[in-house]
Each structure stands twice: as C-alpha cells, then as structure tokens.
Scaffold this active site. Sequence first.
Site, PDB file in Angstrom:
ATOM      1  CG  ASP A 463      10.454 -26.425  36.519  1.00 56.29           C
ATOM      2  OD1 ASP A 463      10.577 -27.573  36.885  1.00 56.29           O
ATOM      3  OD2 ASP A 463      11.684 -26.131  35.608  1.00 56.29           O
ATOM      4  CG  ASP A 535      14.230 -31.621  32.554  1.00 56.36           C
ATOM      5  OD1 ASP A 535      13.231 -31.220  31.982  1.00 56.36           O
ATOM      6  OD2 ASP A 535      14.994 -31.555  33.375  1.00 56.36           O
TER       7      ASP A 535
HETATM    8  C1  DGJ Z   1      13.759 -28.305  34.768  1.00 57.22           C
HETATM    9  C2  DGJ Z   1      12.643 -28.196  33.332  1.00 57.22           C
HETATM   10  O1  DGJ Z   1      12.234 -29.622  33.359  1.00 57.22           O
HETATM   11  C3  DGJ Z   1      13.392 -27.787  32.421  1.00 57.22           C
HETATM   12  O2  DGJ Z   1      12.466 -28.074  31.042  1.00 57.22           O
HETATM   13  C4  DGJ Z   1      13.939 -26.270  32.305  1.00 57.22           C
HETATM   14  O3  DGJ Z   1      12.589 -25.587  32.500  1.00 57.22           O
HETATM   15  C5  DGJ Z   1      14.714 -26.050  33.526  1.00 57.22           C
HETATM   16  N1  DGJ Z   1      14.047 -26.794  34.810  1.00 57.22           N
HETATM   17  C6  DGJ Z   1      14.894 -24.912  33.785  1.00 57.22           C
HETATM   18  O4  DGJ Z   1      15.715 -24.394  34.991  1.00 57.22           O
END
Ligand code: DGJ
Length: 715
Positions: A463, A535
């Site tokens: 990430d 997300d």
């Molecule tokens: C952003 C990601 O897109 C989410 O799926 C998750 O992993 C969060 N970060 C965690 O901080």
Amino acid sequence: MPVAVSHAPASRTWLLRTPATGYVLRVDDDGTPRHVHWGGPLTLEQAEAMPAAGPDVFNGWDGRSPAGEELPIDGGARFGAPSLQVRFADGTRALEWAAVGHTLDEDPDTGASTLRLHFRDRHYPLGITLGYLVRQDSDVIERWTELRNTDDSPDGAAVELLRADSGSWAMPPRDDYRLSHAFGAWAAETQLTRAQLPYGETVLTSRRGTSSHHAQPWAMIDAGDADEQHGQVWSTALAWSGTWRITVQRTSDNHLALTAGAGHDGVQLRLAPGETHTTPRLAGLYSDGGFGATTRAWHAHIRAHVLPHPGETRPVLYNSWEATGFAVTQDGQQRLAAHAAALGVELFVMDDGWFGARRSDRAGLGDWTPHPGAFPDGLQPLVDQVHGLGMQFGLWVEPEMVNPDSDLYRAHPDWVLHHPHRQRTELRRQLVLNLARRDVADWAYGWLTRLVGDHGIDFLKWDMNRPFTEAGWPEQGAAPGAQDRLWIDYTRNYLDVLDRLRADHPGLRVEACSSGGGRVDLAVLARTDQVWISDNTDGSDRLVIQDGYAQVYPVRTMAAWVTDVPNQQSGRAVPLRFRFHSAMSGLLSLGGDLAEWTAAELKEAGGYVAEYKTYRHLVQHGVLHRLRPPQTHALTAVQYTAPDASEAVVFGWLQQPRFGRPQPPLRLAALDPVARYRDRATDTVHHGAVLLERGLDLPLPAGDWSSAVVHLTRI
Ligand code: DGJ
C-alpha cells in the site's frame, strides 16, 4: 510473417510492421526524425511514397508542425509542446539534430525487433537515441528515448534535461478529434470520459509522486466517429509509476500530436558527464475495430508481455480491513479466517494494524514488528492457522511511509522527503520515506524479504497512502536538477525493490495498492499480480470504476471485494446479490465482517463463491466485450468469452428499472453462430446465431438492484 522492421536507405525511411498495423518514420535531410504514418499496414514502397505528416508552414509565424516529428525538440521554428528540452552548460537551449546511424536487434526467441535510431546535437555533447520495439504477436509498439551526456572529459559539465519525454505520437489529419481518458479521485478512480478535443494543448498529468487516482497515464484518440465496435482509435499508455505528463496538441490546422513521459512540469534532471538517462517505455496501439477491439488488444498485450504470471488463476481472497480497521488481534483474525475458509476463500489477507504501536493511523507506521499485545507470539501462529485452514496467507505492508510517532522516525528523521526550513506536511498523519535514497530502499527491501522468508508469507498487499509534499533531498545539494532526481530515482527504487523481492521469493504474489487505485500503470502491472483498484467497495459505484479500469488494464488484475452495508464510502445498502455479481465480474474477494453475517447471508455468500469458481477462468482469462457500458445505459452488461468461443459468461446489472418494462434482449458477441449453447443454470439451449442476432433475455428479477449472470457452454 513479413519482416517487422524494414529500411529504405535511399529515402531514409523506416517501416515498422505489427500483425495488423504499420508505422513509418523518416530521417530528413537535415537529420530530423519525421513522423510519416501510424495506421493500417503498408508495404515499404507505399511507405516511401507517403509524405511526412504534419504541414510545415514557414510563413513567418508557424514553423514545424508537432504532428510531423517523432520527438519535437525545443529548437528552431518549433512552437508546440517540446518532447525534449535541454539546457547546456553555457545556457544554450536550442537543440539541433544530426543523424548518426542505427542499430537493429532481432530476438529469435521472443520475435521482438528493436530499432534504435542514433542522433546527436550538432554542436553540444548530447547523444539522443530513439528506441522502437515491435513484436510479431501484438500491435503495441513500445517507444523510449535515451539521452547521453557525451562529454566525459575530467572537467565535463552537466546537461540539464528540462523535459525528456519517451516519445511523441502523431495521428493522421482528421476533421475532428476526440480524447478518451480516465479521471478520478480517491474512492472514485478510473471514470471514463470521452469528449471532443479542444484546439490548443490538453494536459493530463500527475504531480503526486504516483501515477495517481486523478488521471490515468493513458489516452485514446479517435476522430469522433469510433464506437465500441467500429472505427479508428489511437491509444497510448506509459509504463511509469511516478509523476507523468501527457500533452495532447490539436493544432489550428487540425493536426494532432501527443507527447508523453515521466515527470511533471518544472521537474528537471541533471545529466552528469558520461551519464545516460533512459526514459520509461511508452506503449502505443492503433486499432480500426473501435474501443472494444482497442481494449481487447491492450488486454492481450498486457497478458502476453507485461504481467509476471498471466496464466495463473487468482484465488478468491478475503481482506480484513473493512471488518476490523486497525483493531487487529490474533483471535479476531483467526475467527475471520475460519469463516472465510468455510465460504471457500483461498487467500486470507490481514490488513493494516498488525505491527508496531499501530492502533490507529497516528503511530507505529515504519516499525515492522508484530504488535506485542495483538500478537504475543508473533505472526507465525496466525500464518500457520491460515495455512492449516487450506488458505494462503497474505499481509498488508506500507514500506514507503512513516508516522512521525514511530521508532523509525525518531531514529532517522532525515529519511523522509523534506526541505530545510519548511514544514513537513502530514497527510493521514504520515510522511513519505525518501525511497530515492539507496539506504532507505535497501532498508525496505531488507525487512520485506526477511518478513516474507521467515514466515512463509504467500502474498503482500503493498500500500502507499499519501502523495509527496516538500519533495526535497537536501543531501544532494543545490545544483540544478540535483534534488529533482528523486522523482525518478524514487520510482525506480520502488520498482527495483519489487523486482528484488520477487526474485528472492518466486512464489510470492503481490497486490498493488495506493489507497485503492492511486498507482496503476504498465510498470506496476509488470511486477504485481493484482490491483486493489479502489477503496470504494459500493457494488454500484464499482461498475463505473471497473469499466474505466478495464479500458486498458486486464480484468485478470482487477480485485473487487464484497463488503458490508451500509457501504463505508457511499452509505448505500446495495443488496448482497448485486454486490456479489458486481465483484464476480472481476477478481472476487470478500471484505465484510463475516463474524456478523447471518447464517442465511453466509450460505448465500458460499453459493456465490462456489458459482464464481465455475466460470472465473472466463472472467480472468477470457475476452471482454462491453455489451452495455455503465455511462450510457440503465442496464450495464459485460460478456467474457473463451478465446475459442466454447464458453461465455454474461453479467447484467439494472439498478432502477423504469415503468416496469422488460429490457430488450442483449445481443451477445464473439460466439460461434453455427453452435448451440446451453445455459448452465437452466439447461435452456440457445443457437449461437440467435444470441448474436436477436440476443439473450437476461433473467433479471423484478425491482430495483436487479442483476443476473448467465454461463453458456457450447454443446
Ligand atoms: C488504504 C487501502 O486502500 C485500504 O484497503 C487499506 O489497506 C488501508 N489503506 C489501510 O490503511
């Protein structure tokens, strides 16, 4: 198969051939590389007969057309956006081409042909090479530029690169032009937009340090007359995961050129004496089959030549993020894992919150040891439990970031991007580690490879949750361009750490994520196995995001979770069936709090997982036809077909039907007209020709949030 690259020395004309297209360029008498043709196939004789593109009008005000050059430079009578702009040590900026020669490499193993045309500046110490790669099984042409400071004398001076694009594409003159691209934002990525191109310059760019949620580093051009099934489309995609810029120029005499490369406005690179800068690859594709064929050609190319394991079927995944947030514990994860396994999940991923002092976004990022309270015996018991349940184990990491409240930051405050005397802007309470520094990149690689190796981790979700600010690297000094090289070196080191990790652990699979789809591009796809594209997990918003994503990037990489309602991003309560059908048209994954699901919901979910496994080979490896795109129709529908037309699966979603009227039949694509197909759910038999000519009546239940899936197999 005709030779992929042919040359007519007398006219200095080059013809590049792909299976269905031709690309022609010519070196002018004065050494300028001119663009001639990009479109349908030509013979070398025809290519020689074709005049260079773009009208050069030397009337005192116009000069050389950007549509007529392979790499428009800043120099001479050129007034468009330069692809190459430099400043030499004495302040001189205008470049002048001189042709040097060429090299041609044919790779018998891969069938790839690489042409390099070598040039230099007429006076100053700069070597310029234009690279072209064509293959026998793809219509995609790859281009790049190599720039070399040829002054390697002891007192040699640096050359400043003010703009160094990978290449410039030109389209043939048309009465009108249209630009298709994907815009977006966090939780609203990859929304396709298609609009008439204005005269002047249109810039698509990212200044955020990543390829970005806000614009994708690809573009498509047509003359305003292409549709899903017909018409000429020229498209390009950049293989670069940092900042970038695509400038599309529509000249007042209706010519069009598109220059693209790494780096945003104002970034300047310093080319030290003897140093060579090689730009990222810029891929280009011409198709005369409309936007549908353009998408299918990109998918086929990326599967054949970009993805590391294209033939693999991606497992059904569970991710704990929406269920637990940062409240991660060993017991909680084990409970979720047990539920997930019972539903048929094959890969369990523990998300953020497992390490350091990370109980919220305030602290702990950078301290990559398990949280002592949550995992008193470390990670191994959970990894073993997940493996014991027959699932692979995946783990979330964010190697490029640090919370100021962390042991890492207390030990290395100079490791972050920063300028002296400037604040360090926190976004999501975190700062960006300067991965351009070799020591920082080595640190990240070191703990990652140990973590994966020590615990037998099968999958990493990598990430990256904030853009760059105060992007300085003070240790590099004040010379022009010295610190700006972080925009390039950061991205190179990010890609390099991924390469090293994969080399150490051939079984490791990686999901690319940057707060969802903030960093997707051909360079990321070359090193990862799937992408967390947004997300936003709302089953309805997703149809738009997935449609935009799949314009260029294969469905085989498009992860989609079914989460709880009301949805955390949209607040909407989309029914379970619709949520599943939306996610099943990509890489089906689950992300809800399964411990809270009712027995009936769990049973229904298990049924969808089992059903998905019967046709996921079509979703992941089949050929995509967009039957009804989400922008223009109440009914959205896609079809995935086996390459030999032996099977197809059709998805349809109708959110709010009006007036209770039935939907017209859905005309299917790419089936065998003389074959008959059986609907696997009902055993109904359809003639291929009838499905192609009249269409399929989708079994959509009445009411809102209606959706259906039909799996057809040839009898
Ligand atoms: C952003 C990601 O897109 C989410 O799926 C998750 O992993 C969060 N970060 C965690 O901080």
